[in-house]
Design a protein around this motif. Sequence first.
Motif, short mmCIF file in Angstrom:
data_model
loop_
_atom_site.label_atom_id
_atom_site.label_comp_id
_atom_site.label_asym_id
_atom_site.label_seq_id
_atom_site.Cartn_x
_atom_site.Cartn_y
_atom_site.Cartn_z
N PHE A 124 0.84 -1.20 0.00
CA PHE A 124 0.00 0.00 0.00
C PHE A 124 0.88 1.26 0.00
N LEU A 125 1.93 1.28 0.82
CA LEU A 125 2.82 2.44 0.88
C LEU A 125 3.52 2.67 -0.45
N VAL A 126 3.95 1.59 -1.10
CA VAL A 126 4.59 1.72 -2.42
C VAL A 126 3.62 2.35 -3.41
N GLN A 127 2.38 1.87 -3.45
CA GLN A 127 1.40 2.41 -4.39
C GLN A 127 1.12 3.88 -4.11
N GLU B 52 7.74 12.78 -0.18
CA GLU B 52 8.93 12.65 0.66
C GLU B 52 8.61 11.91 1.96
N GLY B 53 7.45 12.19 2.53
CA GLY B 53 7.03 11.48 3.74
C GLY B 53 6.90 9.99 3.49
N LEU B 54 6.33 9.64 2.34
CA LEU B 54 6.20 8.23 1.98
C LEU B 54 7.56 7.59 1.73
N ALA B 55 8.50 8.35 1.16
CA ALA B 55 9.86 7.83 0.98
C ALA B 55 10.48 7.51 2.34
N CYS B 56 10.23 8.34 3.33
CA CYS B 56 10.71 8.07 4.68
C CYS B 56 10.07 6.81 5.24
#
Length: 179
Positions: free
Chosen positions: A81-84, A110-114
Amino acid sequence: MSDIWTIRDARLVQEEQPIVKDLREAGANITSVWDLINSRSGYPNLVPILMKHLQLPYSDRTRSGIARALAVPAAGEYWDFLVQQYINAKQGKGPVFPGEETEFVLGFKEGLACALSGSVTEERLPDLIRLAKDPSNGESRLLLIGPLRRSKAAISREAVEELRHDPQLAKEINSWRKK
């Protein structure tokens, strides 16, 4: 200009109240989701709450804070889910709230990359490498390469050598040799 910031900050505090309420009910001693970021204590019990709220239509700023709070190993359960979300997240500038005319730098990607960097496992390294190699992910890729540096896996070393020549990543990766 300061009126814009005052109004924006007040709206953000108000917007976060449902998240803060749910997290406090689960035992978190916080006043903002941002209080969880860089926390020294683990909080695997809070990850499902953060994931629930990540799926709600909050502003880019609030979603960025939620995503950054998910930069913990327990979020790995939600990897796909986070990747999508990362792939679909917008970059650049935009309004903090729908209908606003003033644009700010968007931070959700950027938050998701973290979150991805903080929750990646050795088994998920190929996914992380694929995302880091994709130039369409922009400068947020800088936040994806830290786990590759720390990993002892051959696939990580090979990816770092390849990414060393990427214009957006080269300066950071080449600085690693000097440390």
